[in-house]
Design a protein around this motif. Structure first.
Motif, mmCIF file in Angstrom:
data_model
loop_
_atom_site.group_PDB
_atom_site.id
_atom_site.type_symbol
_atom_site.label_atom_id
_atom_site.label_comp_id
_atom_site.label_asym_id
_atom_site.label_seq_id
_atom_site.Cartn_x
_atom_site.Cartn_y
_atom_site.Cartn_z
ATOM 1 N N ARG A 26 0.866 -1.190 0.000
ATOM 2 C CA ARG A 26 0.000 0.000 0.000
ATOM 3 C C ARG A 26 0.902 1.239 0.000
ATOM 4 O O ARG A 26 1.062 1.914 1.009
ATOM 5 N N CYS A 27 1.494 1.511 -1.161
ATOM 6 C CA CYS A 27 2.303 2.722 -1.315
ATOM 7 C C CYS A 27 1.348 3.908 -1.364
ATOM 8 O O CYS A 27 0.365 3.896 -2.110
ATOM 9 N N SER A 28 1.633 4.936 -0.601
ATOM 10 C CA SER A 28 0.656 6.013 -0.448
ATOM 11 C C SER A 28 0.488 6.863 -1.701
ATOM 12 O O SER A 28 -0.488 7.601 -1.826
ATOM 13 N N TYR A 29 1.413 6.762 -2.655
ATOM 14 C CA TYR A 29 1.302 7.534 -3.895
ATOM 15 C C TYR A 29 0.683 6.719 -5.033
ATOM 16 O O TYR A 29 0.570 7.198 -6.156
ATOM 17 N N CYS A 30 0.267 5.483 -4.762
ATOM 18 C CA CYS A 30 -0.173 4.583 -5.827
ATOM 19 C C CYS A 30 -1.579 4.925 -6.316
ATOM 20 O O CYS A 30 -2.492 5.159 -5.524
ATOM 21 N N ASN A 31 -1.745 4.902 -7.639
ATOM 22 C CA ASN A 31 -3.040 5.105 -8.281
ATOM 23 C C ASN A 31 -3.431 3.897 -9.122
ATOM 24 O O ASN A 31 -4.243 3.993 -10.042
ATOM 25 N N ILE A 192 21.360 -3.406 -18.387
ATOM 26 C CA ILE A 192 20.311 -2.388 -18.246
ATOM 27 C C ILE A 192 20.100 -1.700 -19.597
ATOM 28 O O ILE A 192 21.007 -1.075 -20.144
ATOM 29 N N GLN A 193 18.892 -1.829 -20.129
ATOM 30 C CA GLN A 193 18.565 -1.173 -21.397
ATOM 31 C C GLN A 193 18.241 0.304 -21.182
ATOM 32 O O GLN A 193 18.726 1.169 -21.901
ATOM 33 N N GLU A 194 17.383 0.545 -20.184
ATOM 34 C CA GLU A 194 16.828 1.887 -19.991
ATOM 35 C C GLU A 194 16.704 2.202 -18.506
ATOM 36 O O GLU A 194 16.472 1.302 -17.688
ATOM 37 N N VAL A 195 16.841 3.468 -18.200
ATOM 38 C CA VAL A 195 16.504 3.982 -16.873
ATOM 39 C C VAL A 195 15.422 5.039 -17.058
ATOM 40 O O VAL A 195 15.602 6.007 -17.800
ATOM 41 N N ILE A 196 14.292 4.830 -16.400
ATOM 42 C CA ILE A 196 13.161 5.752 -16.476
ATOM 43 C C ILE A 196 13.302 6.796 -15.379
ATOM 44 O O ILE A 196 13.566 6.453 -14.219
ATOM 45 N N LEU A 197 13.123 8.039 -15.731
ATOM 46 C CA LEU A 197 13.043 9.116 -14.744
ATOM 47 C C LEU A 197 11.588 9.585 -14.736
ATOM 48 O O LEU A 197 11.147 10.291 -15.642
ATOM 49 N N GLN A 198 10.854 9.147 -13.713
ATOM 50 C CA GLN A 198 9.400 9.366 -13.669
ATOM 51 C C GLN A 198 9.035 10.384 -12.594
ATOM 52 O O GLN A 198 9.209 10.125 -11.402
ATOM 53 N N PRO A 199 8.534 11.547 -12.992
ATOM 54 C CA PRO A 199 8.146 12.549 -11.996
ATOM 55 C C PRO A 199 6.838 12.171 -11.299
ATOM 56 O O PRO A 199 5.879 11.752 -11.946
ATOM 57 N N HIS A 200 6.815 12.289 -9.967
ATOM 58 C CA HIS A 200 5.577 12.044 -9.240
ATOM 59 C C HIS A 200 4.494 12.987 -9.750
ATOM 60 O O HIS A 200 4.690 14.206 -9.833
ATOM 61 N N SER A 201 3.344 12.394 -10.105
ATOM 62 C CA SER A 201 2.228 13.152 -10.661
ATOM 63 C C SER A 201 0.971 12.743 -9.914
ATOM 64 O O SER A 201 0.474 11.633 -10.099
ATOM 65 N N PRO A 202 0.446 13.579 -9.040
ATOM 66 C CA PRO A 202 -0.664 13.191 -8.173
ATOM 67 C C PRO A 202 -1.871 12.699 -8.955
ATOM 68 O O PRO A 202 -2.225 13.233 -10.007
ATOM 69 N N GLY A 203 -2.485 11.648 -8.410
ATOM 70 C CA GLY A 203 -3.685 11.071 -9.007
ATOM 71 C C GLY A 203 -4.833 11.030 -8.018
ATOM 72 O O GLY A 203 -4.670 11.303 -6.824
ATOM 73 N N THR A 204 -5.993 10.634 -8.513
ATOM 74 C CA THR A 204 -7.210 10.695 -7.707
ATOM 75 C C THR A 204 -7.312 9.592 -6.666
ATOM 76 O O THR A 204 -8.112 9.690 -5.736
ATOM 77 N N GLN A 205 -6.516 8.520 -6.791
ATOM 78 C CA GLN A 205 -6.627 7.403 -5.843
ATOM 79 C C GLN A 205 -5.640 7.484 -4.688
ATOM 80 O O GLN A 205 -5.835 6.837 -3.661
ATOM 81 N N GLN A 206 -4.572 8.243 -4.827
ATOM 82 C CA GLN A 206 -3.505 8.201 -3.842
ATOM 83 C C GLN A 206 -3.891 8.934 -2.559
ATOM 84 O O GLN A 206 -4.765 9.803 -2.539
ATOM 85 N N THR A 207 -3.200 8.571 -1.470
ATOM 86 C CA THR A 207 -3.369 9.252 -0.190
ATOM 87 C C THR A 207 -2.182 10.154 0.123
ATOM 88 O O THR A 207 -2.237 10.929 1.075
ATOM 89 N N PHE A 208 -1.119 10.040 -0.655
ATOM 90 C CA PHE A 208 0.094 10.836 -0.477
ATOM 91 C C PHE A 208 -0.212 12.297 -0.811
ATOM 92 O O PHE A 208 -0.591 12.627 -1.932
ATOM 93 N N ASP A 209 -0.051 13.154 0.184
ATOM 94 C CA ASP A 209 -0.381 14.570 0.005
ATOM 95 C C ASP A 209 0.894 15.349 -0.283
ATOM 96 O O ASP A 209 1.575 15.836 0.626
ATOM 97 N N ALA A 210 1.225 15.440 -1.556
ATOM 98 C CA ALA A 210 2.427 16.160 -1.957
ATOM 99 C C ALA A 210 2.211 16.730 -3.348
ATOM 100 O O ALA A 210 1.463 16.166 -4.150
ATOM 101 N N PRO A 211 2.850 17.821 -3.660
ATOM 102 C CA PRO A 211 2.699 18.419 -4.988
ATOM 103 C C PRO A 211 3.374 17.562 -6.043
ATOM 104 O O PRO A 211 4.208 16.694 -5.723
#
Length: 336
Positions: A26-31, A192-211
């Motif tokens: 249950r990661c708090s940023y998960c959508n 390693i083929q690729e490294v993804i740099l993924q910016p946190h982008s808030p969604g409607t399901q998450q409980t993580f309160d961060a910009p």
């Protein structure tokens, strides 16, 4: 290894299959996730129907993206078998499977190598302090457990994708530590083929309160990552999470060279629709770049695959070179 064409940006024409959204983490940023027991598993017959519909839709990659079943759960074996069978079905119908299903055992990875041309797992961040915050209820987010996956992938010669999630409570120093760990493992195994740099982008399901992660900062991170990572690792960014056209071009100028799998829906970030290839091509062309499709396995890793997998990959490479399967792209320039 092919010589890179630095005017080219790649993407994988993909479709995501989700065996289950159930996840014991249950990661708090998960959508993405649902609680165990609240989501039916995808049946093989449903998947096969989807695969048949996709056969004439210019899709090469089938991304098997799953919520996680606890390693000690009585359902673990059935869950793993479902993933294996979905990969086998996709392969039989001419697609190239790529699985990202959380940490797996060595034996599970070894089995999936037979039905996947590549696999992946996000490291996210290696700092243990996130176990006290966003990963407090996520047992499989132990940094050493996820780093072990990368090492096992190297030992098993599995072409691998990993990456960082930016803006979940880590520090700038944590970014460089995680990237350095990836670089060090790659220097040992060259997998390693690729490294993804993924910016946190808030969604409607998450409980993580961060910009959201500041997209204006992303080019700086990419530029530093390019200094840390070996040159044969491609830096990937998700274009639907970098909405501003100028900043997307800035990310490319900073060193990003791949836009990942482009499919009808971003299952991990469902609140952020994918930009489709035609739109992305128009944006990139305005900056002097060309968007071309690629396969989910890079050519330098072809000889790591089984004979069966190599044959399917070989046919796809021929198709990409000989036929204009993807409108408005110059496939003869496709480096992979």
């Amino acid at each position: 290894m092919p010589v890179a064409n630095f005017s080219i940006i790649t993407y994988s024409p993909a479709y995501t299959i989700v065996p289950t959204y159930e996840c014991f983490n249950r990661c708090s940023y998960c959508n993405f996730r649902t609680d165990p027991g609240n989501s039916p598993w995808m049946s093989l017959s449903t998947a096969e129907t989807i695969f048949k519909q996709l056969q004439n839709h210019k899709v090469c990659e089938i991304l098997i993206l799953s919520g996680e079943v606890h390693p000690n759960s009585s359902q673990r074996s059935a869950w793993f078998q479902r993933i294996y069978d979905l990969c086998k079905s996709a392969l039989t119908m001419g697609f190239l499977p790529h699985t990202n299903a959380g940490p797996l055992s060595f034996a599970e990875m070894q089995q999936l190598k037979n039905v996947n041309v590549s696999m992946g797992l996000m490291l996210e961040q290696l700092t243990p302090k996130l176990l006290e915050t966003v990963h407090r209820h996520a047992p499989s987010k132990l940094p050493e457990l996820r780093l072990q996956q990368l090492e096992w992938a190297g030992k098993l010669q599995i072409p691998f994708t990993t990456g960082l999630l930016l803006g979940i409570g880590e520090t700038v120093e944590d970014w460089w530590e995680t990237l350095t760990a990836i670089a060090n493992l790659h220097q040992r195994y060259h997998h390693i083929q690729e490294v993804i740099l993924q910016p946190h982008s808030p969604g409607t399901q998450q409980t993580f309160d961060a910009p959201p992660f500041n997209p204006h900062q992303l080019p700086e991170v990419i530029a530093q990552a390019r200094q840390i990572l070996p040159l044969d690792i491609t830096i990937q960014i998700p274009p639907n999470l970098v909405k501003d056209k100028q900043w997307l071009l800035a990310c490319v100028e900073a060193g990003a060279r791949d836009l990942g799998g482009i499919s009808p829906k971003d299952e991990v970030n469902p609140d952020y629709p994918h930009l489709q290839a035609q739109t992305l091509q128009e944006i990139l062309q305005s900056g002097g770049w060309e968007l071309v499709p690629r396969l989910p396995v890079y050519p330098q890793f072809d000889d790591w695959l089984s004979a069966e997998l190599q044959e399917v990959v070989k046919q796809w490479r021929k198709l990409l070179i000989q036929h204009d399967l993807f409108a408005n792209t110059k496939l003869t320039k496709n480096p992979i």
